[in-house]
Write an enzyme that holds these catalytic residues in place. Structure first.
Site, short mmCIF file in Angstrom:
data_model
loop_
_atom_site.label_atom_id
_atom_site.label_comp_id
_atom_site.label_asym_id
_atom_site.label_seq_id
_atom_site.Cartn_x
_atom_site.Cartn_y
_atom_site.Cartn_z
CG HIS A 1 5.69 5.40 0.36
ND1 HIS A 1 6.85 6.04 0.62
CD2 HIS A 1 5.29 4.39 0.67
CE1 HIS A 1 7.28 4.75 0.50
NE2 HIS A 1 6.54 3.68 0.61
C1 UD1 Z 1 2.82 0.29 -0.47
C2 UD1 Z 1 3.17 -0.75 0.37
C3 UD1 Z 1 5.18 0.21 1.03
C4 UD1 Z 1 5.47 0.28 -0.04
C5 UD1 Z 1 5.13 1.22 -0.84
C6 UD1 Z 1 5.89 1.80 -2.11
C7 UD1 Z 1 2.71 -2.46 2.02
C8 UD1 Z 1 1.95 -2.91 2.84
N1 UD1 Z 1 3.18 -1.26 1.49
O1 UD1 Z 1 2.76 0.97 0.20
O2 UD1 Z 1 6.18 -1.15 2.10
O3 UD1 Z 1 6.84 1.36 0.39
O4 UD1 Z 1 3.80 0.20 -1.35
O5 UD1 Z 1 5.31 2.42 -2.79
O6 UD1 Z 1 2.32 -3.61 1.36
N2 UD1 Z 1 -2.59 4.02 -5.21
C9 UD1 Z 1 -2.63 4.23 -6.93
N3 UD1 Z 1 -2.40 3.97 -7.70
C10 UD1 Z 1 -0.78 2.71 -7.22
C11 UD1 Z 1 -0.70 2.07 -6.47
C12 UD1 Z 1 -1.38 2.49 -5.01
O7 UD1 Z 1 -2.97 5.17 -6.40
O8 UD1 Z 1 -0.92 1.45 -8.71
C13 UD1 Z 1 -3.22 4.65 -4.50
C14 UD1 Z 1 -4.18 3.36 -3.86
O9 UD1 Z 1 -5.09 4.29 -3.52
C15 UD1 Z 1 -4.12 3.27 -2.53
C16 UD1 Z 1 -2.83 3.69 -1.94
O10 UD1 Z 1 -2.12 4.45 -3.02
O11 UD1 Z 1 -4.65 3.10 -1.57
C17 UD1 Z 1 -1.97 2.89 -1.17
O12 UD1 Z 1 -0.54 1.68 -1.87
P1 UD1 Z 1 -0.88 0.47 -1.20
O13 UD1 Z 1 -0.54 -0.52 -2.32
O14 UD1 Z 1 -2.00 0.16 -0.76
O15 UD1 Z 1 0.19 0.66 0.18
P2 UD1 Z 1 1.29 1.69 -0.27
O16 UD1 Z 1 1.06 3.01 0.41
O17 UD1 Z 1 1.84 2.27 -2.53
#
Ligand code: UD1
Length: 363
Positions: A206
């Site tokens: 991821h």
């Molecule tokens: C975040 C953390 C990362 C961690 C990861 C674990 C930061 C900078 N990054 O990254 O360190 O390893 O979480 O999962 O804080 N989304 C959903 N549902 C959710 C959450 C996210 O669909 O419940 C989608 C959204 O479109 C979002 C994308 O996933 O834009 C990424 O989510 P985000 O929280 O921005 O970063 P992660 O890649 O999850």
């Protein structure tokens, strides 16, 4: 009595807060509050972890959701400030390296509320990782840096953080793993997935560096598909990765791979415990495989968790199809020779949460 306000936001935070919160519950009369920023919000990324880990419902959910780094961080800060005014804790306890960690540490320190950082001192020395920025800033702000491994202490001292602010406590993720390992095994998710009694691989990817560029993601999916020709490959997909696969039109590349929705904590540990190898870019899995004695190949150029390589079962590999294939062949050959064993670096003993509460409650 010292009061604690714990902040969590994203999936890897939940396994870290559980042992600290539970140890705090055993201190009579110590007020504790739990704030969820809502950085992760899907049931599969959040609620299921709360139930697996026996966490209480948060006192407050800030509901910030997904956005760019700047917007997400700013939203968390705006929403968190009135929560601090309401609860007025003695300590804000932040976990790991996600955006919620640095955002809440910054708000608390500007309001003169002491900050304790659990999992302090880890460094990849790669500032293209958002997490590295979050780690550096949070540790500078924290009044107490609680480290999971001795390299963390050395990193902090080298950055000029005074020794009296650093306390080595061990690894809270391992507290959770040791507490729930038997429960996870009993689930026997390998049977549910139809791979019981056979060697299979478990993988997660991821990180933006692996999934946000079509060329890199294609290399990784190609390597997983190659492996799936020889053994089942189980890949629970993070929402970020699923979005990218669709956006880049790469779904066909991993035709032989078993793609699943994100799994719960117990389901994940159940599958990891029984697999032949893990392929990942996760931080937590590097540690969990070390304790379980499962070979782990981490597709990253660096790791902030070097003890998993020097003392554990982890190895860094390139995010490139042929290189991944060679590493898999080598690791499976070493596994057949019985080269992998569980290992417990110092302080990875199931009692880190109690040590943290001992320090905070005794303050
Ligand atoms: C975040 C953390 C990362 C961690 C990861 C674990 C930061 C900078 N990054 O990254 O360190 O390893 O979480 O999962 O804080 N989304 C959903 N549902 C959710 C959450 C996210 O669909 O419940 C989608 C959204 O479109 C979002 C994308 O996933 O834009 C990424 O989510 P985000 O929280 O921005 O970063 P992660 O890649 O999850």
């Amino acid at each position: 009595m010292t009061s604690l306000l714990h902040v969590v936001g994203a999936r890897p935070n939940f396994m870290k807060v559980a042992p600290v919160l539970h140890a705090g519950e055993r201190v009579p009369g110590m007020p504790q509050f739990l704030v969820h920023t809502g950085q992760h919000y899907d049931a599969a990324m959040s609620d299921r972890f709360f139930s697996d880990l026996g966490l209480p419902a948060p006192d407050v959910n800030l509901g910030v959701g997904s956005a760019s780094h700047a917007v997400q961080t700013a939203r968390i800060m705006l929403e968190f400030e009135p929560v601090l005014d309401r609860f007025r804790p003695d300590w804000v306890v932040v976990y790991g390296d996600v955006n919620s960690t640095v955002a809440c540490a910054l708000v608390a320190s500007k309001k003169g509320i002491r900050v304790a950082h659990v999992e302090a001192g880890l460094r990849s020395r790669d500032r293209t990782m958002p997490e590295e920025i979050n780690r550096l800033l949070t540790d500078q702000l924290a009044d107490l840096c609680l480290t999971p491994s001795r390299d963390g202490d050395a990193n902090l001292l080298a950055e000029g953080i005074p020794g009296e602010r650093i306390r080595f406590v061990g690894n809270v993720m391992v507290d959770t793993l040791l507490r729930l390992r038997e429960q996870a095994r009993a689930l026997d998710v390998a049977s549910v997935q139809g791979v019981a009694g056979r060697p299979y691989a478990f993988c997660t990817f991821h990180r933006p560096s692996n999934v946000d560029r079509a060329e890199t993601l294609a290399e990784i999916l190609g390597a997983l598909d190659d492996l799936a020709a020889t053994m089942p490959v189980i890949f629970p997909i993070h929402p970020r990765t699923r979005q990218r696969i669709e956006e880049f039109g790469l779904g066909d590349l991993a035709r032989r791979v078993t793609l699943l929705e994100p799994l719960s904590y117990l389901e994940t540990i159940s599958l990891v415990d029984g697999c032949a190898l893990v392929l990942t870019d996760s931080g937590g899995l590097q540690e969990e495989t070390t304790v379980l004695g499962v070979p782990c190949l981490t597709a990253r150029a660096n790791t902030e968790r070097p003890v998993t390589v020097t003392e554990g079962t982890n190895r860094l590999i390139p995010s490139q199809r042929e290189g991944i294939g060679l590493a898999i062949a080598e690791v499976l050959e070493r596994r057949a020779r019985g080269a992998f064993h569980p290992s417990r670096p110092e302080g990875w003993d199931g009692h880190a949460g109690e040590r943290i509460i001992g320090i905070l409650a005794g303050d």
